[in-house]
Design a protein around this motif. Structure first.
Motif, short mmCIF file in Angstrom:
data_model
loop_
_atom_site.label_atom_id
_atom_site.label_comp_id
_atom_site.label_asym_id
_atom_site.label_seq_id
_atom_site.Cartn_x
_atom_site.Cartn_y
_atom_site.Cartn_z
N MET A 1 0.83 -1.23 0.11
CA MET A 1 0.01 -0.01 0.06
C MET A 1 0.84 1.18 0.07
SD MET A 1 -3.49 -0.42 2.35
CE MET A 1 -2.53 -0.45 3.68
N THR A 2 0.32 2.11 -0.89
CA THR A 2 1.39 3.44 -0.74
C THR A 2 0.76 4.51 0.22
OG1 THR A 2 -0.18 4.38 -2.54
CG2 THR A 2 1.34 3.16 -3.40
N THR A 3 1.31 5.50 0.45
CA THR A 3 0.82 6.72 1.27
C THR A 3 -0.43 7.28 0.91
OG1 THR A 3 3.41 7.13 1.63
CG2 THR A 3 1.89 8.79 2.30
N PHE A 4 -0.49 7.31 -0.41
CA PHE A 4 -1.77 7.95 -0.71
C PHE A 4 -3.13 7.03 -0.41
CE2 PHE A 4 1.03 10.06 -3.90
CZ PHE A 4 0.89 11.20 -3.46
N ASP A 5 -2.73 5.85 -0.66
CA ASP A 5 -3.80 4.71 -0.23
C ASP A 5 -4.23 4.89 1.21
OD1 ASP A 5 -3.78 3.72 -2.77
OD2 ASP A 5 -2.47 2.06 -2.33
N ILE A 6 -3.00 4.93 2.01
CA ILE A 6 -3.44 4.87 3.70
C ILE A 6 -3.97 6.30 3.91
CG2 ILE A 6 -2.03 5.33 5.87
CD1 ILE A 6 0.18 3.29 4.56
N LEU A 7 -3.60 7.42 3.28
CA LEU A 7 -4.32 8.71 3.57
C LEU A 7 -5.74 8.69 2.95
CD1 LEU A 7 -1.64 11.17 2.62
CD2 LEU A 7 -2.38 10.63 4.94
N PHE A 8 -5.99 7.83 1.85
CA PHE A 8 -7.51 7.88 1.30
C PHE A 8 -8.28 6.98 2.50
CE2 PHE A 8 -10.65 5.14 -0.39
CZ PHE A 8 -11.35 6.00 -1.05
N PHE A 9 -7.66 5.68 2.82
CA PHE A 9 -8.41 5.18 3.88
C PHE A 9 -8.77 5.82 5.12
CE2 PHE A 9 -8.75 1.92 7.09
CZ PHE A 9 -9.63 1.16 6.63
N HIS A 10 -7.59 6.81 5.46
CA HIS A 10 -7.94 7.42 6.85
C HIS A 10 -9.27 8.50 6.46
CE1 HIS A 10 -5.11 6.08 9.53
NE2 HIS A 10 -3.98 6.07 8.78
N PHE A 11 -9.17 8.88 5.43
CA PHE A 11 -10.12 10.06 5.30
C PHE A 11 -11.59 9.30 5.14
CE2 PHE A 11 -7.72 13.45 4.76
CZ PHE A 11 -8.28 14.67 4.75
N THR A 32 -6.99 13.74 -4.72
CA THR A 32 -6.63 14.37 -6.02
C THR A 32 -5.95 15.70 -5.69
OG1 THR A 32 -8.54 13.10 -7.01
CG2 THR A 32 -7.88 15.10 -7.95
N VAL A 33 -6.49 16.61 -4.70
CA VAL A 33 -5.94 17.74 -4.38
C VAL A 33 -4.57 17.81 -4.01
CG1 VAL A 33 -6.21 19.66 -2.91
CG2 VAL A 33 -8.18 18.95 -4.05
N LEU A 34 -4.26 16.43 -3.08
CA LEU A 34 -3.02 16.36 -2.51
C LEU A 34 -1.80 16.14 -3.68
CD1 LEU A 34 -1.10 16.40 -0.15
CD2 LEU A 34 -1.74 13.80 0.20
N GLN A 35 -2.44 15.20 -4.60
CA GLN A 35 -1.36 14.82 -5.58
C GLN A 35 -1.22 15.95 -6.62
OE1 GLN A 35 -3.49 11.42 -7.23
NE2 GLN A 35 -2.48 9.76 -5.70
N CYS A 36 -2.42 16.61 -6.83
CA CYS A 36 -2.18 17.86 -7.92
C CYS A 36 -0.97 19.05 -7.37
CB CYS A 36 -3.77 18.38 -8.16
SG CYS A 36 -4.48 17.05 -9.26
N SER A 37 -1.43 19.26 -6.04
CA SER A 37 -0.63 20.16 -5.32
C SER A 37 1.00 19.68 -5.43
CB SER A 37 -1.08 20.45 -3.99
OG SER A 37 -0.83 19.49 -3.03
N LEU A 38 1.11 18.54 -5.01
CA LEU A 38 2.50 18.00 -5.28
C LEU A 38 2.90 18.03 -6.83
CD1 LEU A 38 2.44 14.86 -3.06
CD2 LEU A 38 3.60 16.85 -2.49
N TRP A 105 -7.52 17.55 10.59
CA TRP A 105 -7.32 18.84 10.49
C TRP A 105 -5.78 19.11 9.91
CZ3 TRP A 105 -11.38 21.63 9.68
CH2 TRP A 105 -12.44 21.39 10.70
N LEU A 106 -4.90 18.51 10.53
CA LEU A 106 -3.41 18.41 9.78
C LEU A 106 -3.42 18.05 8.37
CD1 LEU A 106 -1.89 19.15 12.66
CD2 LEU A 106 -0.20 17.59 11.72
N LEU A 107 -4.30 16.82 8.25
CA LEU A 107 -4.22 16.32 6.76
C LEU A 107 -4.78 17.22 5.94
CD1 LEU A 107 -5.16 12.77 7.60
CD2 LEU A 107 -2.90 13.54 6.79
N TRP A 108 -5.93 17.89 6.20
CA TRP A 108 -6.37 18.95 5.47
C TRP A 108 -5.61 20.17 5.28
CZ3 TRP A 108 -10.06 18.62 2.05
CH2 TRP A 108 -11.07 17.70 2.20
N PHE A 109 -4.93 20.52 6.19
CA PHE A 109 -3.79 21.48 6.14
C PHE A 109 -2.66 21.24 5.23
CE2 PHE A 109 -0.69 24.63 8.29
CZ PHE A 109 -1.56 25.70 7.78
N LEU A 110 -2.42 19.90 5.03
CA LEU A 110 -1.25 19.72 4.24
C LEU A 110 -1.34 20.10 2.78
CD1 LEU A 110 1.51 17.97 4.27
CD2 LEU A 110 0.22 16.06 3.58
N PRO A 111 -2.25 19.89 2.08
CA PRO A 111 -2.15 20.71 0.65
C PRO A 111 -2.30 22.07 0.87
CG PRO A 111 -3.86 19.14 0.79
CD PRO A 111 -3.39 19.18 2.06
#
Length: 125
Positions: A1-11, A32-38, A105-111
């Protein structure tokens, strides 16, 4: 599992309890927003780097067009990937780790932080 998979699952798990019908859409939107901002951060970095190296690779309008096309591709990729079966496989793999370890809230603040860093890099000479 990738980091994005883990973040998706937490959300998905966080919003499944609060808004069960919109949980998948919210989690897909976040990833999608996280990947596009990166992607935007990397694009601005390489554009500034190539400008410093005096390389003309592509015009700004072509770069923005390419960015928009890639964003559309990323959204549909995430929509297809996290639509059904992949989410069920993630759920089966993460069944032991039901406890959320990240602050939502930290995860929403990351992008937002990544976009701020992109803006600062964009303004730099």
């Amino acid at each position: 599992m990738t980091t994005f998979d883990i973040l998706f699952f937490h959300f998905f798990q966080y919003y499944k309890n609060k808004k069960s019908k919109k949980a998948n859409s919210i989690a897909t939107f976040y990833i999608t927003v996280l990947q596009c901002s990166l992607l935007l951060l990397l694009g601005v970095f390489f554009a500034k780097f190539f400008r410093q190296m005096h390389m003309d690779t592509m015009s700004a309008s072509k770069a923005w067009t390419l960015f928009v096309l890639i964003v559309i591709f990323i959204y549909f990729k995430n929509w297809m990937q996290y639509g059904g079966r992949k989410r069920k496989v993630l759920n089966a793999k993460m069944i032991k780790n039901r406890k959320l370890t990240y602050n939502i809230w930290l995860l929403w603040f990351l992008p937002v932080v990544i976009l701020g860093l992109t803006f600062v890099l964009f303004q730099a000479v």
